[in-house]
Design a protein around this motif. Sequence first.
Motif, short mmCIF file in Angstrom:
data_model
loop_
_atom_site.label_atom_id
_atom_site.label_comp_id
_atom_site.label_asym_id
_atom_site.label_seq_id
_atom_site.Cartn_x
_atom_site.Cartn_y
_atom_site.Cartn_z
N PHE A 82 0.84 -1.20 0.00
CA PHE A 82 0.00 0.00 0.00
C PHE A 82 0.88 1.26 0.00
O PHE A 82 1.89 1.31 0.69
CB PHE A 82 -0.91 0.03 1.23
CG PHE A 82 -1.95 -1.05 1.26
CD1 PHE A 82 -3.17 -0.87 0.61
CD2 PHE A 82 -1.72 -2.24 1.91
CE1 PHE A 82 -4.14 -1.85 0.64
CE2 PHE A 82 -2.68 -3.24 1.96
CZ PHE A 82 -3.89 -3.04 1.31
N PHE A 83 0.46 2.26 -0.79
CA PHE A 83 1.12 3.56 -0.82
C PHE A 83 0.04 4.62 -0.93
O PHE A 83 -0.83 4.54 -1.80
CB PHE A 83 2.09 3.64 -2.00
CG PHE A 83 2.79 4.97 -2.14
CD1 PHE A 83 3.63 5.42 -1.14
CD2 PHE A 83 2.60 5.76 -3.27
CE1 PHE A 83 4.29 6.64 -1.27
CE2 PHE A 83 3.26 6.97 -3.40
CZ PHE A 83 4.10 7.42 -2.39
N ASP A 84 0.07 5.61 -0.05
CA ASP A 84 -1.00 6.62 0.02
C ASP A 84 -2.37 5.96 0.17
O ASP A 84 -3.36 6.37 -0.45
CB ASP A 84 -0.99 7.51 -1.23
CG ASP A 84 0.17 8.48 -1.24
OD1 ASP A 84 0.76 8.70 -0.17
OD2 ASP A 84 0.51 9.00 -2.32
N ASP A 85 -2.41 4.89 0.98
CA ASP A 85 -3.65 4.14 1.27
C ASP A 85 -4.26 3.49 0.03
O ASP A 85 -5.44 3.15 0.01
CB ASP A 85 -4.69 5.05 1.93
CG ASP A 85 -4.29 5.45 3.33
OD1 ASP A 85 -3.65 4.63 4.02
OD2 ASP A 85 -4.60 6.59 3.73
N LYS A 86 -3.45 3.28 -1.02
CA LYS A 86 -3.92 2.60 -2.23
C LYS A 86 -3.06 1.38 -2.49
O LYS A 86 -1.85 1.39 -2.27
CB LYS A 86 -3.85 3.55 -3.43
CG LYS A 86 -4.77 4.76 -3.32
CD LYS A 86 -4.62 5.68 -4.52
CE LYS A 86 -5.50 6.91 -4.39
NZ LYS A 86 -5.32 7.85 -5.52
N LYS A 87 -3.69 0.32 -2.99
CA LYS A 87 -2.97 -0.90 -3.33
C LYS A 87 -2.11 -0.63 -4.56
O LYS A 87 -2.58 -0.18 -5.58
CB LYS A 87 -3.95 -2.03 -3.62
CG LYS A 87 -3.28 -3.34 -4.01
CD LYS A 87 -4.32 -4.42 -4.30
CE LYS A 87 -3.63 -5.70 -4.78
NZ LYS A 87 -4.62 -6.77 -5.07
N ILE A 88 -0.81 -0.92 -4.44
CA ILE A 88 0.09 -0.67 -5.57
C ILE A 88 0.85 -1.91 -6.01
O ILE A 88 1.57 -1.87 -7.01
CB ILE A 88 1.11 0.44 -5.25
CG1 ILE A 88 1.93 0.06 -4.01
CG2 ILE A 88 0.43 1.78 -5.07
CD1 ILE A 88 3.11 0.97 -3.77
N GLY A 89 0.69 -3.02 -5.31
CA GLY A 89 1.42 -4.22 -5.72
C GLY A 89 1.25 -5.34 -4.74
O GLY A 89 0.43 -5.29 -3.83
#
Length: 268
Positions: A82-89
């Motif tokens: 998670f990055f900035d509360d978003k799934k990124i990988g």
Amino acid sequence: MTNMEQIKYAQWQGEYGENNRKNGYWRVIWRGKPLRRVGGYYLNGLKQGIWNELNKNFWILAQIQESGQYFQGQKNGEWIYFFDDKKIGGGSYNQSGQKNGKWIELGDVFYNHSQVTYEGEYKNGKKIGLWDIWFKKHIVGKQNYMIGGGSYDQEDQNKIGKWIELSDGFQEFCQVTCSGEYKNGKRVGQWSIWYKYWETNNNEVIGGGFYDEEGSMKIGRWIELSDEFKCDLQITINGEYNNGKRVGIWQKINIQNNKIYSQINYDK
């Protein structure tokens, strides 16, 4: 641990049980304050169950967290970044704690202006087949687009065939890539260095040279990036290789005005 910000500013807080083993819930203190939803449980010194923890590259401009399950201290099943509360990988681990199946991994220097991800497949902990390199712009448009990649063989995790790779220090305002061919995990033949101008999106060759056909040895005339190279000071170093070693006079040239920056004689 080699991440200096984590060494300086991250502290794990919890209790020890018998034989000085971590036990119960542990949480992270970052710059003196508890991080929300970061932590997990130990049982007799081994991580167990669901954990939310800091990615190895977590720092002030890359507050990446990863979430998944431990079984007897070993990662197991699906893990998500998670990055900035978003799934990124993320991807999955097998019963032996090895990465397996489809994965999206983060670049080694992932941060706001270098949101690089690698997408491909693992087989029992080894990369196989085609891997794509993606880059998401942070300022201009915020779109995600493929900027490189290539293939691994099915056995030894060797790079093979045509590849486009990112240079060290790749970021939004200094997009440098290298393209060429691998043979049994070694660079061979001609390799080119490309620079993409973020203002115009033009991609131009600014350097490169040749490797021999045996062992990734540089030969002949080369134009390389100097250690000083950056978007507003584009310095290359130009000269000759003989048996993989620099020989003769090498010149540092500012390609923005084609002026000689400095030079050094490697025969001395």
